[in-house]
Motif scaffolding. Structure first.
Motif, PDB file in Angstrom:
ATOM      1  N   PHE B 187       0.831  -1.204   0.000  1.00  0.00           N
ATOM      2  CA  PHE B 187       0.000   0.000   0.000  1.00  0.00           C
ATOM      3  C   PHE B 187       0.867   1.257   0.000  1.00  0.00           C
ATOM      4  CE2 PHE B 187      -2.210   3.244   2.620  1.00  0.00           C
ATOM      5  CZ  PHE B 187      -3.285   3.483   1.781  1.00  0.00           C
ATOM      6  N   LEU B 188       1.860   1.267   0.895  1.00  0.00           N
ATOM      7  CA  LEU B 188       2.736   2.431   0.991  1.00  0.00           C
ATOM      8  C   LEU B 188       3.530   2.632  -0.293  1.00  0.00           C
ATOM      9  CD1 LEU B 188       4.030   1.999   4.654  1.00  0.00           C
ATOM     10  CD2 LEU B 188       2.506   3.771   3.793  1.00  0.00           C
ATOM     11  N   LYS B 189       3.940   1.522  -0.869  1.00  0.00           N
ATOM     12  CA  LYS B 189       4.717   1.593  -2.106  1.00  0.00           C
ATOM     13  C   LYS B 189       3.897   2.243  -3.221  1.00  0.00           C
ATOM     14  CE  LYS B 189       7.972  -1.122  -4.698  1.00  0.00           C
ATOM     15  NZ  LYS B 189       8.419  -2.415  -5.140  1.00  0.00           N
ATOM     16  N   ALA B 190       2.631   1.806  -3.315  1.00  0.00           N
ATOM     17  CA  ALA B 190       1.743   2.376  -4.329  1.00  0.00           C
ATOM     18  C   ALA B 190       1.492   3.853  -4.058  1.00  0.00           C
ATOM     19  CB  ALA B 190       0.427   1.603  -4.349  1.00  0.00           C
ATOM     20  N   LEU B 191       1.290   4.180  -2.771  1.00  0.00           N
ATOM     21  CA  LEU B 191       1.062   5.579  -2.403  1.00  0.00           C
ATOM     22  C   LEU B 191       2.235   6.438  -2.823  1.00  0.00           C
ATOM     23  CD1 LEU B 191      -0.356   6.026   1.215  1.00  0.00           C
ATOM     24  CD2 LEU B 191      -1.345   6.825  -0.909  1.00  0.00           C
ATOM     25  N   LYS B 192       3.419   5.973  -2.452  1.00  0.00           N
ATOM     26  CA  LYS B 192       4.641   6.715  -2.746  1.00  0.00           C
ATOM     27  C   LYS B 192       4.764   6.961  -4.259  1.00  0.00           C
ATOM     28  CE  LYS B 192       9.053   7.994  -2.314  1.00  0.00           C
ATOM     29  NZ  LYS B 192       9.325   9.340  -1.846  1.00  0.00           N
ATOM     30  N   ALA B 193       4.429   5.937  -5.045  1.00  0.00           N
ATOM     31  CA  ALA B 193       4.565   6.061  -6.493  1.00  0.00           C
ATOM     32  C   ALA B 193       3.546   7.022  -7.080  1.00  0.00           C
ATOM     33  CB  ALA B 193       4.431   4.680  -7.132  1.00  0.00           C
ATOM     34  N   LYS B 194       2.339   7.065  -6.497  1.00  0.00           N
ATOM     35  CA  LYS B 194       1.272   7.828  -7.143  1.00  0.00           C
ATOM     36  C   LYS B 194       0.994   9.197  -6.545  1.00  0.00           C
ATOM     37  CE  LYS B 194      -0.896   3.598  -8.708  1.00  0.00           C
ATOM     38  NZ  LYS B 194      -1.922   2.596  -8.431  1.00  0.00           N
ATOM     39  N   LEU B 195       1.442   9.420  -5.316  1.00  0.00           N
ATOM     40  CA  LEU B 195       1.187  10.720  -4.689  1.00  0.00           C
ATOM     41  C   LEU B 195       2.097  11.787  -5.282  1.00  0.00           C
ATOM     42  CD1 LEU B 195       0.957   9.961  -0.863  1.00  0.00           C
ATOM     43  CD2 LEU B 195      -0.853  10.869  -2.291  1.00  0.00           C
ATOM     44  N   PRO B 196       1.652  13.051  -5.264  1.00  0.00           N
ATOM     45  CA  PRO B 196       2.570  14.132  -5.635  1.00  0.00           C
ATOM     46  C   PRO B 196       3.779  14.134  -4.688  1.00  0.00           C
ATOM     47  CG  PRO B 196       0.340  14.962  -5.174  1.00  0.00           C
ATOM     48  CD  PRO B 196       0.325  13.504  -4.906  1.00  0.00           C
ATOM     49  N   ALA B 197       4.895  14.619  -5.169  1.00  0.00           N
ATOM     50  CA  ALA B 197       6.156  14.511  -4.414  1.00  0.00           C
ATOM     51  C   ALA B 197       6.105  15.224  -3.073  1.00  0.00           C
ATOM     52  CB  ALA B 197       7.302  15.061  -5.253  1.00  0.00           C
ATOM     53  N   ASN B 198       5.268  16.262  -2.952  1.00  0.00           N
ATOM     54  CA  ASN B 198       5.268  17.011  -1.691  1.00  0.00           C
ATOM     55  C   ASN B 198       4.311  16.439  -0.649  1.00  0.00           C
ATOM     56  OD1 ASN B 198       2.995  17.665  -3.050  1.00  0.00           O
ATOM     57  ND2 ASN B 198       3.121  19.871  -2.705  1.00  0.00           N
ATOM     58  N   VAL B 199       3.699  15.292  -0.945  1.00  0.00           N
ATOM     59  CA  VAL B 199       2.831  14.658   0.047  1.00  0.00           C
ATOM     60  C   VAL B 199       3.548  13.444   0.629  1.00  0.00           C
ATOM     61  CG1 VAL B 199       0.598  13.586   0.496  1.00  0.00           C
ATOM     62  CG2 VAL B 199       0.797  15.399  -1.220  1.00  0.00           C
ATOM     63  N   THR B 200       3.654  13.417   1.957  1.00  0.00           N
ATOM     64  CA  THR B 200       4.288  12.290   2.640  1.00  0.00           C
ATOM     65  C   THR B 200       3.266  11.181   2.841  1.00  0.00           C
ATOM     66  OG1 THR B 200       5.622  13.899   3.817  1.00  0.00           O
ATOM     67  CG2 THR B 200       5.589  11.667   4.698  1.00  0.00           C
ATOM     68  N   PRO B 201       3.624   9.931   2.491  1.00  0.00           N
ATOM     69  CA  PRO B 201       2.631   8.862   2.627  1.00  0.00           C
ATOM     70  C   PRO B 201       2.137   8.614   4.052  1.00  0.00           C
ATOM     71  CG  PRO B 201       4.405   8.167   1.170  1.00  0.00           C
ATOM     72  CD  PRO B 201       4.818   9.476   1.761  1.00  0.00           C
ATOM     73  N   LEU B 202       3.065   8.599   5.040  1.00  0.00           N
ATOM     74  CA  LEU B 202       2.640   8.098   6.347  1.00  0.00           C
ATOM     75  C   LEU B 202       3.278   8.850   7.513  1.00  0.00           C
ATOM     76  CD1 LEU B 202       1.018   5.663   7.675  1.00  0.00           C
ATOM     77  CD2 LEU B 202       3.233   4.550   7.878  1.00  0.00           C
ATOM     78  N   GLU B 203       2.500   8.954   8.579  1.00  0.00           N
ATOM     79  CA  GLU B 203       3.021   9.436   9.854  1.00  0.00           C
ATOM     80  C   GLU B 203       2.655   8.375  10.877  1.00  0.00           C
ATOM     81  OE1 GLU B 203       3.615  12.342  13.222  1.00  0.00           O
ATOM     82  OE2 GLU B 203       2.034  10.894  12.906  1.00  0.00           O
ATOM     83  N   ILE B 204       3.627   7.898  11.617  1.00  0.00           N
ATOM     84  CA  ILE B 204       3.365   6.757  12.499  1.00  0.00           C
ATOM     85  C   ILE B 204       3.964   6.991  13.869  1.00  0.00           C
ATOM     86  CG2 ILE B 204       5.437   5.479  11.768  1.00  0.00           C
ATOM     87  CD1 ILE B 204       3.613   2.933  11.851  1.00  0.00           C
ATOM     88  N   GLN B 205       3.308   6.447  14.896  1.00  0.00           N
ATOM     89  CA  GLN B 205       3.792   6.632  16.262  1.00  0.00           C
ATOM     90  C   GLN B 205       3.729   5.338  17.030  1.00  0.00           C
ATOM     91  OE1 GLN B 205       1.004   9.551  17.610  1.00  0.00           O
ATOM     92  NE2 GLN B 205       2.493  11.195  17.387  1.00  0.00           N
ATOM     93  N   TRP B 206       4.831   4.997  17.628  1.00  0.00           N
ATOM     94  CA  TRP B 206       4.915   3.811  18.482  1.00  0.00           C
ATOM     95  C   TRP B 206       3.836   3.865  19.571  1.00  0.00           C
ATOM     96  CZ3 TRP B 206       6.560  -0.898  19.517  1.00  0.00           C
ATOM     97  CH2 TRP B 206       6.771  -1.312  20.840  1.00  0.00           C
ATOM     98  N   GLU B 207       3.601   5.060  20.120  1.00  0.00           N
ATOM     99  CA  GLU B 207       2.655   5.213  21.226  1.00  0.00           C
ATOM    100  C   GLU B 207       1.235   4.851  20.820  1.00  0.00           C
ATOM    101  OE1 GLU B 207       4.888   7.280  20.001  1.00  0.00           O
ATOM    102  OE2 GLU B 207       5.211   9.015  21.281  1.00  0.00           O
ATOM    103  N   SER B 208       0.945   4.866  19.522  1.00  0.00           N
ATOM    104  CA  SER B 208      -0.434   4.622  19.072  1.00  0.00           C
ATOM    105  C   SER B 208      -0.657   3.166  18.699  1.00  0.00           C
ATOM    106  CB  SER B 208      -0.752   5.491  17.856  1.00  0.00           C
ATOM    107  OG  SER B 208      -0.538   6.834  18.162  1.00  0.00           O
ATOM    108  N   LEU B 209       0.335   2.319  18.893  1.00  0.00           N
ATOM    109  CA  LEU B 209       0.224   0.951  18.388  1.00  0.00           C
ATOM    110  C   LEU B 209       0.152  -0.098  19.501  1.00  0.00           C
ATOM    111  CD1 LEU B 209       2.705   1.290  15.437  1.00  0.00           C
ATOM    112  CD2 LEU B 209       0.276   0.779  15.256  1.00  0.00           C
TER     113      LEU B 209
END
Lengths: 288, 486
Positions: B187-209
């Motif tokens: 999913f992330l790979k596809a996002l990275k390939a298709k999103l505009p360059a200035n959009v970051t695919p993911l923000e993740i936090q250990w505390e939320s998992l």
């Protein structure tokens, strides 16, 4: 005549000292200050058993000393330059311009610095880019920060200190200058033999007062400027920010009181010690 | 002064006295309460809503309430000062994550509520099962009234639906969930390939998992696994889960799925989600109809939410939002009566949460409402101000959303420690130090810019900070709690 001042002093400086007992208590809201349990020195353990205690002390004392040395030298130098200016308006203008940063809050200053230092869009890095240099990730590399912090602290305080020294400078009796001129002294000679010796007492007093606060870091500077980035703590973490950060989790009043009592005690000892030293060297400049 | 003058004076006084008596007999002065709440305050239209809320409240119970609505950043700090200074207030929001509940109780900031609850809020008390009330108990007593809502916790990630569709890779839907973070990679790979360059695919936090990795946190650095029947406390960072996370996030940063160094420092996540600088974020909890609530976070765009664990019932999930009554409250009875009203009176609940009809929202039909565009009152904190089960449905939410929520609560797997509240006082020095270490390294870990050196530093420092002492204390308290239950 001095009664109001004495009253104010008692009310705001001596009365609250009763709160010092909190440093030795396990403060509970429902029991209050007096009825809470005594816990001896255990509130002091928190800071001294911290594994970073040494690092934090080093940062606090080291950076404060650097600020003091650089700030003092620069502001005396600028005051000397101002003294050479003829024309009141020019002096006023310079003073105002230099004094202005003193009025800015650290929050504002921190964003101004961010505009320069931001990795992707910062002015500095864009400049580096134009010059064909590698861009620097300022907010993740701790070793740049002693310089950045010193620059910021001195830049912000320069106007304030300069005013004090300039005021002392213009109070120097003109007769000395005339005498020096008659003896054929050049500009540099005058500065070294007349101005600086006359300025020495005030420089010493200012330095003494700062030495007493050597363990009290400027919270705003250290909290806001590095934007609380963990990777910079190695060079930006000082007693005040560490305690604030740790205690915002546990909200423990006793530990806070204990740490600040420690800072004040050391400050008192330092002032006393430094004063002793000054008395040896230059008796009439000592505070007491 | 003539005869008439005296007479007139007498009449005037008589009228005054009679007049005030007459008024006094009609209505007694309303009881004044103060109520501290947290949220995206101030709201432009709040004075009007609060005034109307008061008018309604006086009509119903002759209670007047001064609402002290504080912003997210101010509340915690301000409550600490209020509690420490012993200022009298009646009701305040308290939770494990804001105005810390256990700390407040152990330092004596809150009143025990058992008797008040049974006497003055019988409906609220009856509306929740005993097992839920047990979660709020500390040394056998209840100090906070929960706002009923989603009690089960389910790790989740969310983002704009347009980005999800753009990626074109299907992710599991409830009751399925992402059991392993590696499942996200295509999913992330596809996002990275298709999103505009200035959009970051993911923000993740250990505390939320935490639910994703199957444990609950008792104190900074100390956890208990859900499937551990003996409920033995363990070190959070000295675990295979943390190691796996640390390494995976580093790899993801190299792969360009995260925002890297720049974000370590300064930027705030909320605005970045709102204006689409980050596509997906891990955080919050999955809940039925939650996509609609998420829209607010993503600037009003359609959103999706993907569960990342099975639902789990934990103490901290159940007591996640509560109201406590201050120790120095002069009107604890009325304060409890007010909480009963807030939890049982639909009209009051919806007024304080959605504002005034026709001004801040419009009714679509009896149950559904639609918020006004650019409304001057939309605090968006249904879960804080009373029981969510009384809320109007928002456009897009399923009609049975609250039934679904109750079902999810009931079906959730219970942690072995439901009803246990850890008291950190005896090890507060160690807790403060471990937490300071996470504050130092957390962003580095979550952005994957650390190396093996930092990993070892974290473990080493946490150990030196005395995490073993916290673990031992937790084990001691758990044992005591278990034997008290028998």
């Amino acid at each position: 005549m001095s009664l109001p001042a004495i009253l104010l002093f008692l009310l705001f400086n001596y009365l609250p000292m009763g709160g010092i007992i909190l440093a030795f208590k396990d403060f509970r809201y429902d029991l209050g200050i007096l009825a809470s349990d005594w816990v001896g020195w255990s509130n002091f353990e928190f800071f001294f058993t911290s594994q970073d205690a040494w690092l934090i002390l080093r940062n606090t004392i080291g950076l404060n000393l650097i600020f003091l040395a650089v700030g003092l030298t620069l502001s005396v130098f600028v005051a000397l330059l101002l003294n050479e200016l003829r024309g009141n308006r020019l002096v006023k203008t310079y003073q105002t311009i230099m004094f202005f940063p003193y009025f800015l809050s650290w929050v504002v200053v921190s964003y101004a610095f961010y505009a320069f230092l931001s990795t992707r869009s910062g002015i500095l890095n864009q400049l580096f880019h134009v010059l064909g240099l590698e861009s620097v990730s300022w907010y993740t590399e701790a070793h740049y920060w002693p310089f950045i912090l010193t620059f910021a602290a001195v830049w912000k305080g320069l106007g304030y200190w300069t005013v004090i020294f300039y005021a002392a400078l213009i109070a120097i009796d003109q007769d000395y200058y005339e005498a020096a001129a008659i003896d054929g002294a050049g500009k540099l000679r005058v500065v070294l033999s007349v101005t600086l010796p006359m300025l020495l007492p005030i420089i010493l007093v200012m330095a003494l007062l700062q030495v007493g606060r050597i363990l009290n870091a400027d919270f705003g500077l250290f909290w806001f400027l590095p934007m609380q980035v963990g990777m910079l703590y190695e060079t930006t973490q000082v007693i005040d920010t560490y305690v604030y950060r740790a205690l915002s989790v546990t909200g423990d009043v006793g530990i806070g009181a204990a740490t600040s009592l420690f800072q004040s005690t050391v400050g008192l000892l330092l002032i006393w010690g430094a004063n002793l030293l000054v008395r040896r060297v230059h008796r009439e400049s000592a505070l007491f | 002064m003539g005869k008439h003058g005296i007479l007139r004076l007498f009449l005037a006084v008589a009228f005054l006295v009679l007049g005030s008596l007459g008024l006094g007999a009609q209505t007694s002065e309303p009881v004044k309460l103060t109520w501290y709440i947290v949220g995206s305050w101030p709201q432009a239209g709040q004075e009007e809503v609060f005034a109307k809320f008061n008018t309604e409240l006086i009509k119903r119970a002759n209670i007047q309430i001064e609402i002290r609505a504080l912003g997210w950043g101010d509340y915690d700090q301000k409550m600490k000062v209020l509690n420490a200074s012993g200022e009298a207030y009646d009701i305040a929001f308290t939770a494990p994550w804001m105005n810390n509940y256990v700390q407040n109780v152990s330092k004596g900031a809150l009143l025990p509520l058992d008797d008040l609850l049974k006497k003055y809020a019988p409906k609220t008390y009856a509306s929740m099962a005993a097992k839920y009330w047990d979660a709020a108990r500390i040394d056998g007593k209840i100090y906070g009234v929960m706002n009923q809502q989603i009690f089960a916790r389910t790790s989740a990630m969310g983002g704009r639906k347009e980005f999800y569709d753009l990626a074109g890779v299907k992710l599991p839907q409830y009751p399925e969930f992402i059991a392993d973070l590696k499942q996200l990679e295509p999913f992330l790979k596809a996002l990275k390939a298709k999103l505009p360059a200035n959009v970051t695919p993911l923000e993740i936090q250990w505390e939320s998992l935490r639910e994703h990795y199957g444990y609950e946190q008792l104190a900074p650095g100390v956890i208990v696994y859900f499937d551990d029947k003996n409920a033995k406390a363990k070190s959070e960072f000295d675990s295979k889960e943390f190691k796996a996370y640390y390494d995976l996030i580093r790899k993801w940063n190299v792969d360009g799925y995260l925002h890297g160094g720049e974000w370590v420092s300064v930027k705030d996540r909320a605005p970045a989600f709102k204006n689409g600088e980050i596509a997906f974020g891990v955080g919050g909890t999955y809940k039925p109809g939650g996509d609609v609530e998420l829209e607010g976070q993503y600037g009003g765009m359609k959103a999706v939410s993907i569960p990342m664990s099975a639902p789990v019932a934990t103490t901290s999930g159940i007591v996640a939002t509560m109201f406590g009554i201050g120790r120095n409250s002069k009107h604890p009875v009325e304060a409890m009566q007010f909480l009963e009203l807030l939890n049982t009176d639909k009209e009051l609940y919806n007024l304080i949460n959605f504002g005034i009809e026709g001004k801040h929202y419009t009714k679509v039909d009896a149950n559904y409402i639609e918020g006004m565009k650019d409304s001057s009152y939309s605090p968006n904190i249904l879960w804080e101000l009373g029981t969510t089960f009384n809320a109007y449905l928002q456009k897009g939410q399923p009609a049975d959303v609250w039934t679904q929520t109750k079902k999810l609560n009931e079906s959730a797997k219970a942690s072995p420690l439901v009803g246990f509240n850890f008291d950190g006082e005896p090890v507060k020095k160690e807790i403060a130090q471990v937490d300071a270490i996470w504050q130092q390294y957390g962003r580095l870990v979550n952005n994957g810019i650390g190396s093996d050196k930092e990993y070892r530093e974290i473990l080493d420092k946490v150990k030196k900070a005395g995490v073993d002492k916290i673990v031992a204390e937790a084990d001691r308290q758990i044992a005591a709690w278990k034997s008290s239950k028998k």
